[in-house]
Structures are given as C-alpha cells and as structure tokens.
Design a protein around this motif. Sequence first.
Motif, PDB file in Angstrom:
ATOM      1  N   LEU A 314       0.834  -1.204   0.000  1.00 42.09           N
ATOM      2  CA  LEU A 314       0.000   0.000   0.000  1.00 42.09           C
ATOM      3  C   LEU A 314       0.864   1.247   0.000  1.00 42.09           C
ATOM      4  N   SER A 317       2.165   1.730  -3.418  1.00 40.59           N
ATOM      5  CA  SER A 317       1.138   2.203  -4.354  1.00 40.59           C
ATOM      6  C   SER A 317       0.858   3.690  -4.178  1.00 40.59           C
ATOM      7  N   ARG A 381      -1.239   0.673  -9.200  1.00 36.51           N
ATOM      8  CA  ARG A 381      -2.533   1.354  -9.175  1.00 36.51           C
ATOM      9  C   ARG A 381      -3.671   0.337  -9.067  1.00 36.51           C
ATOM     10  N   LYS A 384      -3.905  -1.289  -5.498  1.00 31.02           N
ATOM     11  CA  LYS A 384      -4.312  -0.495  -4.337  1.00 31.02           C
ATOM     12  C   LYS A 384      -5.687  -0.898  -3.823  1.00 31.02           C
ATOM     13  N   ASP A 385      -6.665  -0.968  -4.723  1.00 32.47           N
ATOM     14  CA  ASP A 385      -8.013  -1.330  -4.295  1.00 32.47           C
ATOM     15  C   ASP A 385      -8.043  -2.752  -3.735  1.00 32.47           C
ATOM     16  N   HIS A 386      -7.312  -3.646  -4.393  1.00 28.73           N
ATOM     17  CA  HIS A 386      -7.257  -5.037  -3.931  1.00 28.73           C
ATOM     18  C   HIS A 386      -6.594  -5.122  -2.556  1.00 28.73           C
ATOM     19  N   LEU A 388      -6.438  -2.813  -0.219  1.00 21.58           N
ATOM     20  CA  LEU A 388      -7.319  -2.262   0.818  1.00 21.58           C
ATOM     21  C   LEU A 388      -8.326  -3.312   1.277  1.00 21.58           C
ATOM     22  N   GLY A 389      -8.881  -4.056   0.321  1.00 25.97           N
ATOM     23  CA  GLY A 389      -9.807  -5.129   0.681  1.00 25.97           C
ATOM     24  C   GLY A 389      -9.118  -6.235   1.460  1.00 25.97           C
TER      25      GLY A 389
END
Length: 573
Positions: A314, A317, A381, A384-386, A388-389
């Motif tokens: 993270l 990223s 990029r 990042k979303d992955h 966070l989950g």
Amino acid sequence: MPLDGLFVHALAHELNQTLAGGRITKVHQPYPNEVILVVRNNSTNYPVLLSAHPAYARAQVTRIPYQNPKTPTNFAMFLRRNLEGARLESVTQVENDRILHFAVKTHDELGDEQTLLLTLEMMGRHSNLFLVREKDQRILELIKHVPADQNRVRSLIPGATYVLPPAQHKENPFTSDLGALAKLLLDQNKSDWPKAIQQQFQGFSSQSAKNLAEHLEAGSDAMGVAKDWLNHFNHPEPTLFRSEKGKLSYAAFNWNEPNTQAESFDTLGALLDAYFSGQAEADRVNQQAASLVRLVKNELKKNQTKEKKLNQTLFDSENAEELKVKGDLLITYPHLVKKGMTSVQIENYYDENRLLTIALDPRFDGMQNANRYFHKYRKLRLAKDHVLGQLQETQAEIDYFLQIQTQLAVASPKDVADIKVELIDQGYLREKTKVKTKGKQTRKPKHVMGQPDRFTATDGTLIEVGKNNLQNDQLSMKKTNRQRIWLHVQKLPGSHVLIDSDHPSEQTLKEAAELATYFSKARDSANVPVDYLPAGKLRKPNGAKPGFVIFEGQQTIYVTPDPTLVQKLKKAK
C-alpha cells in the motif's frame, strides 16, 4: 502455606465431619489425575475432589463446575463398580502425613461385607490415588501405574500389597506431649527454631514452622502458645491472603501474613476453590487446548506477517505517481538513454525542471525502460483497491484470533470443546475422520454447547457471561428479552455480558462491568472503559464471524476488575 501435614489434618477433620455416614452416589473422572465422588449426606450432595495432580494434589469438597468426558476412563468405571451405592464410613489421616484414607463399607462378589480404602497420597509428583482392600492391603486399582524400574521402594501396580511411603520417624505434634519442643527452644538459637521444628515434628512445611517459631518468640508461655497454635487446625478459620501484586497464599487460620489482605471462608473447601480455581483451571485448559493454542498462535503470526506485507504494498502504491513521472520523462527524452546505462538525469518538467535521477536497467534502451516504469505504475494502481480489501479481511482475521486467544486465556475446561467446534465450523480445524465399522459409518454424537457462566449480583440479579463466541452469540443475539442490558469491554477482546434486567441498579451495573473486564484482555488493567446498552440495539453484519456485533448509542462506565468479586458472585450450577 502449602498443603502440608498440618493443613491435611484440618482437611481430614472437616471432611470427616461433613461426609462420614454419607453414601457415594456418583463417581466421575473429569481430568486424568483427578476423581470426583458425589457423596450424599444429610440430604445434601457434596462433590468431593480427590486430586493426584503433581502440582495441585488435594482433597476437598468443591463447587467448581466440571465437565465429564463422553467416555469414562477404566479407572472411573472400576471405582463405579466398587464404590457407587456404598457408605463412606470415615476420613482419616495417616499420622500427620499428607495421606488420607476414605474408608468405604461395601460388599464383595459373594455378598460379604468388606471395607475398601480409597487412599490419596498428596506428595507432589509422587501423588497417587489407590483403591485398597483393607483386610489384606491388596491394591485393587490405582490412578497412576508406576513400573518397578521407576520405583524400587514399593510396588505401585494392581495386585500388589499396599505399603505406606517410607516413614520419617518424627513426632506427631497432635499426639505428642511436645516435651521435645521445650528442649529444642532451650538448645537452639531463635533463628534456628523453624528448621529444628521441621526436623523434630512431622507435617511441618517451612512456612508453618516459621510461623510457629514467630508465635513462640512473641509469647511468654511457649508450651501454651504451641498448643493454642496447633489447636487452630482442629478448629480452622480458613483464610486466603492476597499480596499487593495479587499473589495468593492460604492457611487454616489467619496467622497474620505480612503485607497482605486477608479474606475468610466458611470452609476449607471454599478456600481451596478460591485459591486453586485460577491456577488449576488454567493448567487443565492448557492440557486440553494445547493444539488450539498452537493453531491460534500460528494463525496470528501468519496474518500479522501478511498485514505487514500488504501495508508495504500500500505504501508503494501511494508512491506510484513517481513511477509515472519517470516513465513520462523517459518517453519524452528517449535519446538520452543508451543500453548499458544504469541511471540518467533528466529535467523534470513536473517540478520546475529540476534534475531527476532515474534508475535504469542496462539491458534496455530509453523506450523499453519507460515501458517498465509504466508497467510497475499500472500494477501498483490496480493493486491499491485489492490491497485495501485484503487489509480489511486480514485485520478481521487478526481481531478474530485475538478474541479466541483471550477466550482461551480465561476459559474453563468446559469451554474448550465449544471453541474447538467453532474453529472446525469456521474451517480452521479439520474434523477427525469418521470410523467405518462393518460397512456402516458411525455417527459422531452431536455437540452439546456449554452454557454461559452464571453469576448472582449482590441484589440477586442474574448476570450471564459468555466464555466463547458461540456463547457470546447466544447471549447477544438469541435472547427473547431484547431490553436486557448488554456489556462489553471497550475496543478490546472479551466476553459478552448480559444482565437479566432492563433497569439494573448502579451496583449491579458496576458488578457486571467488572465481570466484563475480568473476562477480557483488560483483566490486569485498571480504570477500564466498558460499553453498555440494551441488547436490542446490537446488530450482526451478514457473513460476520461468531461473536462479532456492531452497535451505537452505548454508554460507558469505568471500572477496575476485582478477582475476589468474581468468586463472590459465582453461582454454582
């Protein structure tokens, strides 16, 4: 004081008064080295614990709940065949030693009356429990079989003749005229009195000898003081001592232990329950839950390592824009890069044309190095979303196993089975393969969930405490009266607590809050915040793990856990 001959003398007196003439109605062996006899006498059932545990050997009437194994042991079955329905004639001590005889009147196979001796030797790692036929001293069975190569002094196997441990050849202070004491006091320095008392008289621990020596030194009539001191063991006033650091000790009477708080009990059994409940229960839980403790420790370590790596990803990223800038500059000025270069300096038009040093792979030219930076940028990029989950899921796993770890730390043996079933249901443990017999698959007995611990507040209100997540869910989400007050220590793993009232008194609320802190990770803390609200305001998100709830609109009370209060409010089942 430890469980020395003097304390056993007091125990024998209490047990004989309470149990003599009663009938043995049940025999259980809930733990490997411990047996429970239920003796009914004067219309009351007395659960008698006979423990040959290496560290906690003792005999007492206990009110600590216990859970029997599904399949009784061979020793338990043997005792049932020989003792259930028989009458307990007497409880006697051997001299002033740590040996008790429970004399039981029963009948042999021919119907003739016989006396069996259930003999408990409380001698540390050599502790043992025997069933002996009195007329010929034949050992019928014993809880620990000891091979001859491990004990050459006497034979400890069924069929052998029971022989007492080697005699110490010391005076029994309760049958002696104490004449040797007067000579001892005259001949020895005061500093040597405790050791001399131990060497002369049977059954004295170092603490007991030291305390008697202190009383003798303070008194004027030595013989009178000694007789009065010994008489306390015939008329005990059970006392528990608690030091400032919470360390416990006990004695048959209040002999003024320095720098401690003294608490009195009605019986020696109640005193020993208070002293051993935490230590012995923790040891039993450790024996039963060793595999669960290892599992939780490994899962915590695995998820904490994963969390560290995800946080690093993270962080990377968050700096992905720097990779895009470097790629843009290399696309704009590809002619500045030649194969074999390890770095290049380019004017950064994103930062007032300051020179920016860009690391290069010497195998590639400018365009290829630019593409490598763009590839890393797009990967970070997208990650990042992955991440966070994944971080959210990993933190939930860590919280869950911290909760299980706390529950194991405060669990009693009856709670371990529930925790194991939960871990199996959640997929963290594999259930043992069912055994096939003659082509048919045996059915595993359905697990019966344990009940939450029950406490009675000072004003008589019932307070229930969940000791694991299955019990917590039962208390929090499945009760019909949703107006009852629910409590939980704030922001820390701990038990769910439910007061059987929608308008509890301030004292009951405080007592319930202290129970919530005691059965939590904040057990050893002070001024702990505890949230409380009606149980109807609790919500359980879809897919949430057992024991997890969310709520709002709570109030907070600050309390400090008190172990003595827990014992005081405990309601025997």
